[in-house]
Write a protein that holds these residues in place. Structure first.
Motif, PDB file in Angstrom:
ATOM      1  N   ALA A 128       0.828  -1.200   0.000  1.00  0.00           N
ATOM      2  CA  ALA A 128       0.000   0.000   0.000  1.00  0.00           C
ATOM      3  C   ALA A 128       0.858   1.243   0.000  1.00  0.00           C
ATOM      4  CB  ALA A 128      -0.924   0.012   1.220  1.00  0.00           C
ATOM      5  N   LEU A 129       0.338   2.280  -0.654  1.00  0.00           N
ATOM      6  CA  LEU A 129       0.901   3.627  -0.600  1.00  0.00           C
ATOM      7  C   LEU A 129      -0.032   4.450   0.276  1.00  0.00           C
ATOM      8  CD1 LEU A 129       2.285   2.384  -3.083  1.00  0.00           C
ATOM      9  CD2 LEU A 129       2.049   4.579  -4.238  1.00  0.00           C
ATOM     10  N   VAL A 130       0.538   5.245   1.184  1.00  0.00           N
ATOM     11  CA  VAL A 130      -0.293   6.013   2.108  1.00  0.00           C
ATOM     12  C   VAL A 130       0.059   7.489   2.039  1.00  0.00           C
ATOM     13  CG1 VAL A 130       1.273   5.684   4.071  1.00  0.00           C
ATOM     14  CG2 VAL A 130      -1.147   6.156   4.499  1.00  0.00           C
ATOM     15  N   VAL A 131      -0.957   8.331   2.189  1.00  0.00           N
ATOM     16  CA  VAL A 131      -0.783   9.772   2.393  1.00  0.00           C
ATOM     17  C   VAL A 131      -1.404  10.093   3.745  1.00  0.00           C
ATOM     18  CG1 VAL A 131      -1.390  12.092   1.618  1.00  0.00           C
ATOM     19  CG2 VAL A 131      -0.836  10.308  -0.071  1.00  0.00           C
ATOM     20  N   PHE A 132      -0.549  10.423   4.716  1.00  0.00           N
ATOM     21  CA  PHE A 132      -1.053  10.736   6.044  1.00  0.00           C
ATOM     22  C   PHE A 132      -1.524  12.190   6.114  1.00  0.00           C
ATOM     23  CE2 PHE A 132       1.476   7.015   7.423  1.00  0.00           C
ATOM     24  CZ  PHE A 132       0.468   6.350   8.103  1.00  0.00           C
ATOM     25  N   ALA A 133      -2.550  12.422   6.918  1.00  0.00           N
ATOM     26  CA  ALA A 133      -3.158  13.748   7.060  1.00  0.00           C
ATOM     27  C   ALA A 133      -2.448  14.553   8.146  1.00  0.00           C
ATOM     28  CB  ALA A 133      -4.641  13.609   7.404  1.00  0.00           C
ATOM     29  N   GLU A 134      -2.280  15.851   7.897  1.00  0.00           N
ATOM     30  CA  GLU A 134      -1.819  16.816   8.906  1.00  0.00           C
ATOM     31  C   GLU A 134      -0.528  16.351   9.604  1.00  0.00           C
ATOM     32  OE1 GLU A 134      -2.428  19.830   9.453  1.00  0.00           O
ATOM     33  OE2 GLU A 134      -2.967  20.410  11.488  1.00  0.00           O
ATOM     34  N   GLU A 135       0.471  15.962   8.806  1.00  0.00           N
ATOM     35  CA  GLU A 135       1.747  15.556   9.405  1.00  0.00           C
ATOM     36  C   GLU A 135       2.452  16.734  10.057  1.00  0.00           C
ATOM     37  OE1 GLU A 135       6.063  14.573   9.683  1.00  0.00           O
ATOM     38  OE2 GLU A 135       5.069  16.230   8.659  1.00  0.00           O
ATOM     39  N   GLU A 136       2.382  17.893   9.405  1.00  0.00           N
ATOM     40  CA  GLU A 136       3.119  19.046   9.907  1.00  0.00           C
ATOM     41  C   GLU A 136       2.443  19.745  11.083  1.00  0.00           C
ATOM     42  OE1 GLU A 136       5.985  19.533   9.156  1.00  0.00           O
ATOM     43  OE2 GLU A 136       6.410  19.025   7.083  1.00  0.00           O
ATOM     44  N   GLY A 137       1.153  19.523  11.263  1.00  0.00           N
ATOM     45  CA  GLY A 137       0.438  20.272  12.293  1.00  0.00           C
ATOM     46  C   GLY A 137       0.280  21.729  11.933  1.00  0.00           C
ATOM     47  N   GLY A 138       0.371  22.051  10.634  1.00  0.00           N
ATOM     48  CA  GLY A 138       0.337  23.436  10.189  1.00  0.00           C
ATOM     49  C   GLY A 138      -1.008  24.114  10.369  1.00  0.00           C
ATOM     50  N   ARG A 139      -2.073  23.331  10.480  1.00  0.00           N
ATOM     51  CA  ARG A 139      -3.400  23.928  10.655  1.00  0.00           C
ATOM     52  C   ARG A 139      -3.903  23.795  12.092  1.00  0.00           C
ATOM     53  NH1 ARG A 139      -9.111  22.909   7.271  1.00  0.00           N
ATOM     54  NH2 ARG A 139     -10.223  24.620   8.320  1.00  0.00           N
ATOM     55  N   PHE A 140      -3.772  22.608  12.688  1.00  0.00           N
ATOM     56  CA  PHE A 140      -4.368  22.373  14.011  1.00  0.00           C
ATOM     57  C   PHE A 140      -3.337  22.231  15.125  1.00  0.00           C
ATOM     58  CE2 PHE A 140      -7.687  21.122  11.019  1.00  0.00           C
ATOM     59  CZ  PHE A 140      -8.739  21.889  11.520  1.00  0.00           C
ATOM     60  N   GLY A 141      -2.058  22.420  14.807  1.00  0.00           N
ATOM     61  CA  GLY A 141      -1.040  22.526  15.833  1.00  0.00           C
ATOM     62  C   GLY A 141      -0.466  21.226  16.359  1.00  0.00           C
ATOM     63  N   VAL A 142      -1.031  20.091  15.989  1.00  0.00           N
ATOM     64  CA  VAL A 142      -0.526  18.799  16.449  1.00  0.00           C
ATOM     65  C   VAL A 142       0.098  18.066  15.280  1.00  0.00           C
ATOM     66  CG1 VAL A 142      -1.128  16.567  17.456  1.00  0.00           C
ATOM     67  CG2 VAL A 142      -2.248  18.640  18.276  1.00  0.00           C
ATOM     68  N   PRO A 143       1.404  17.800  15.328  1.00  0.00           N
ATOM     69  CA  PRO A 143       2.042  17.116  14.206  1.00  0.00           C
ATOM     70  C   PRO A 143       1.643  15.653  14.139  1.00  0.00           C
ATOM     71  CG  PRO A 143       3.589  17.362  16.013  1.00  0.00           C
ATOM     72  CD  PRO A 143       2.355  18.124  16.400  1.00  0.00           C
ATOM     73  N   CYS A 144       1.729  15.091  12.935  1.00  0.00           N
ATOM     74  CA  CYS A 144       1.435  13.669  12.712  1.00  0.00           C
ATOM     75  C   CYS A 144       0.040  13.313  13.214  1.00  0.00           C
ATOM     76  CB  CYS A 144       2.483  12.785  13.367  1.00  0.00           C
ATOM     77  SG  CYS A 144       4.169  13.094  12.795  1.00  0.00           S
ATOM     78  N   LEU A 145      -0.905  14.198  12.984  1.00  0.00           N
ATOM     79  CA  LEU A 145      -2.245  14.015  13.543  1.00  0.00           C
ATOM     80  C   LEU A 145      -2.929  12.785  12.954  1.00  0.00           C
ATOM     81  CD1 LEU A 145      -4.411  15.059  15.440  1.00  0.00           C
ATOM     82  CD2 LEU A 145      -5.163  16.638  13.650  1.00  0.00           C
ATOM     83  N   GLY A 146      -2.787  12.562  11.640  1.00  0.00           N
ATOM     84  CA  GLY A 146      -3.425  11.405  11.021  1.00  0.00           C
ATOM     85  C   GLY A 146      -2.917  10.092  11.569  1.00  0.00           C
ATOM     86  N   SER A 147      -1.601   9.979  11.747  1.00  0.00           N
ATOM     87  CA  SER A 147      -1.048   8.733  12.287  1.00  0.00           C
ATOM     88  C   SER A 147      -1.305   8.626  13.783  1.00  0.00           C
ATOM     89  CB  SER A 147       0.449   8.630  11.972  1.00  0.00           C
ATOM     90  OG  SER A 147       1.165   9.763  12.409  1.00  0.00           O
ATOM     91  N   ARG A 148      -1.348   9.751  14.491  1.00  0.00           N
ATOM     92  CA  ARG A 148      -1.694   9.694  15.924  1.00  0.00           C
ATOM     93  C   ARG A 148      -3.130   9.205  16.115  1.00  0.00           C
ATOM     94  NH1 ARG A 148       2.020  12.536  19.271  1.00  0.00           N
ATOM     95  NH2 ARG A 148       3.439  13.873  18.076  1.00  0.00           N
ATOM     96  N   LEU A 149      -4.048   9.693  15.284  1.00  0.00           N
ATOM     97  CA  LEU A 149      -5.431   9.229  15.385  1.00  0.00           C
ATOM     98  C   LEU A 149      -5.525   7.751  15.042  1.00  0.00           C
ATOM     99  CD1 LEU A 149      -7.244  12.307  13.818  1.00  0.00           C
ATOM    100  CD2 LEU A 149      -7.643  11.416  16.122  1.00  0.00           C
ATOM    101  N   LEU A 150      -4.855   7.332  13.986  1.00  0.00           N
ATOM    102  CA  LEU A 150      -4.879   5.928  13.570  1.00  0.00           C
ATOM    103  C   LEU A 150      -4.428   5.013  14.695  1.00  0.00           C
ATOM    104  CD1 LEU A 150      -4.924   3.588  11.457  1.00  0.00           C
ATOM    105  CD2 LEU A 150      -2.597   4.280  10.835  1.00  0.00           C
ATOM    106  N   THR A 151      -3.348   5.377  15.365  1.00  0.00           N
ATOM    107  CA  THR A 151      -2.775   4.521  16.397  1.00  0.00           C
ATOM    108  C   THR A 151      -3.409   4.723  17.767  1.00  0.00           C
ATOM    109  OG1 THR A 151      -1.043   6.167  16.846  1.00  0.00           O
ATOM    110  CG2 THR A 151      -0.544   4.440  15.222  1.00  0.00           C
ATOM    111  N   GLY A 152      -4.250   5.737  17.907  1.00  0.00           N
ATOM    112  CA  GLY A 152      -4.864   6.017  19.191  1.00  0.00           C
ATOM    113  C   GLY A 152      -3.938   6.725  20.157  1.00  0.00           C
ATOM    114  N   SER A 153      -2.854   7.315  19.658  1.00  0.00           N
ATOM    115  CA  SER A 153      -1.922   7.992  20.550  1.00  0.00           C
ATOM    116  C   SER A 153      -2.337   9.428  20.848  1.00  0.00           C
ATOM    117  CB  SER A 153      -0.508   7.973  19.954  1.00  0.00           C
ATOM    118  OG  SER A 153      -0.463   8.590  18.689  1.00  0.00           O
ATOM    119  N   ILE A 154      -3.470   9.859  20.305  1.00  0.00           N
ATOM    120  CA  ILE A 154      -4.104  11.112  20.716  1.00  0.00           C
ATOM    121  C   ILE A 154      -5.578  10.820  20.975  1.00  0.00           C
ATOM    122  CG2 ILE A 154      -4.612  11.835  18.335  1.00  0.00           C
ATOM    123  CD1 ILE A 154      -4.221  14.736  19.261  1.00  0.00           C
TER     124      ILE A 154
END
Length: 401
Positions: free
Chosen positions: A113-139
């Motif tokens: 699989a090829l993946v594009v993660f959402a909001e890695e930089e945190g440029g809009r909502f201030g939390v970096p790697c937000l897509g992968s944090r949500l996926l893993t439950g670390s936020i």
């Protein structure tokens, strides 16, 4: 077959920032949604099946999704005024690697699989790697839904705008359980490969790092009518805080402390601010060093606030301990690619978030400027091609067709 540079050229006009320079591509805004459409079309043209998960991450599958999937990719969002390569190079290289593998007649014997993660930089909502944090439950999903961008739009509202169900945000154990390994290619954010005269390298670790908001609260008043001795001006402790952060970082070998954003309220030229929000990015080689440095900075900030008659509130917006990439994956990458440099990075990545749940590894491509998160970020076309070929070699070895 397309090279990574040719693929990046296709999106070179999307999200250009004529004020800051470079690119401003923020999650779930029209520019970033256009980039998602580009990726979906490019992956579909290559016979991949594209779907989105309920956290806004995009997945393009070669074959049927299933257990022990091998995953590669990166992100398409940027910091404000960022460079062209941070994130998109990893996505373009993944597509180019698929081209090379298909041209050679390769067929993977495990899901790829090829993946594009959402909001890695945190440029809009201030939390970096937000897509992968949500996926893993670390936020916490409820906390994430309440995050707001500078315009006051919540993540829940932005997700709904992008066609997602905000109530569905959060850990996806079923999807995560199918992921066997993640290999992320990224432009290097530093000078390690320049110094070693190498086009491609392998990551060993990521520095412990986090983001904190320091709010200094004073008393708003008139800039001309208020005597200096009568002021409670939060901008003064904010300024002293910036200097204290630099001094604290100097005392810790290899540490970094950065203030890149200050927002006074209400922000008028002839107004003494009533409050000032200052964001700190702090990083060091160990969690202990990072926390100790933060404690010193916080103590200096509190002293500065008290001296001006202001109050201080500190809130942690994100934090990640030191990440050591899976040694088996790291050693396999080095064995597959030959004598390539192995080096740490001070930059955070989605691979670092996933490392807590699945084996992960990273490839770096040389950046001749040594600059990242700025328009001057760069990678030579030949080095980009070398990176994509290295990724294709790794995927061929890992997927064993």
């Amino acid at each position: 077959m397309s090279t990574p540079s040719e693929l990046l050229d296709q999106i070179g006009d999307i999200g250009t920032d004529h004020g800051r320079g470079g690119y401003s591509r923020h999650v779930f805004q029209p520019v970033e949604l256009e980039l998602r459409e580009w990726f979906t079309a490019a992956a579909t043209e290559r016979g991949l099946t594209v779907s989105g998960d309920h956290n806004g991450n995009l997945w393009a599958w070669w074959g049927e999704p299933g257990p022990n999937a091998l995953v590669t990719g990166s992100h398409l969002d940027s910091v404000p005024g960022g460079g062209a390569f941070d994130g998109p190079l990893g996505v373009a290289s993944a597509l180019a690697a698929v081209d090379e593998l298909r041209a050679s007649g390769f067929t993977p014997n495990r899901p790829l699989a090829l993946v594009v993660f959402a909001e890695e930089e945190g440029g809009r909502f201030g939390v970096p790697c937000l897509g992968s944090r949500l996926l893993t439950g670390s936020i916490d999903a409820d906390h994430a839904r309440r995050l707001r961008d500078p315009d006051g739009v919540s993540l829940a509202e932005a997700a709904a705008y992008a066609g997602l169900d905000p109530a569905a945000l959060g850990a996806d154990e079923r999807l995560l359980g199918n992921l066997g390994c993640f290999i992320e290619l990224h432009v290097e954010q530093g000078r390690g490969l320049i110094d070693q005269s190498a086009a491609v390298g392998v990551a060993s670790s990521i520095l412990a790092h986090g983001r904190w908001r320091f709010r200094f609260t004073g008393e708003g008043n008139h800039a001309g009518a208020t005597l200096l001795e009568d002021r409670k001006d939060p901008m003064l402790p904010a300024a002293r805080f910036v200097l204290a952060a630099r001094e604290a970082a100097r005392a810790v070998p290899g540490a970094r402390a950065t203030v890149g954003r200050i927002v006074p309220n209400p922000g008028g030229t002839n107004v003494i601010a009533s409050s000032a929000d200052v964001w700190l990015d702090a990083r060091a080689s160990t969690a202990e060093d990072t926390r100790a440095m933060l404690a010193e900075i916080e103590a200096a900030a509190a002293d500065a606030a008290t001296s001006e008659g202001c109050t201080l509130n500190v809130s942690e917006e994100s934090y990640s301990d030191t990440v050591y990439f899976d040694t088996g994956v790291r050693d396999e990458l080095v064995r597959t690619l030959g004598d390539v440099p192995v080096l740490p990075t001070g930059a955070g990545h989605d691979a670092g978030i996933l490392a807590a749940r699945i084996p992960t590894g990273m490839l770096f491509v040389r950046n001749p400027t040594g600059i990242s998160h700025a328009p001057e970020e760069f990678a030579e076309r030949d080095d980009c091609t070398a990176g994509a070929r290295a990724l294709a070699t790794v995927l061929r070895e890992q997927a064993g067709g």
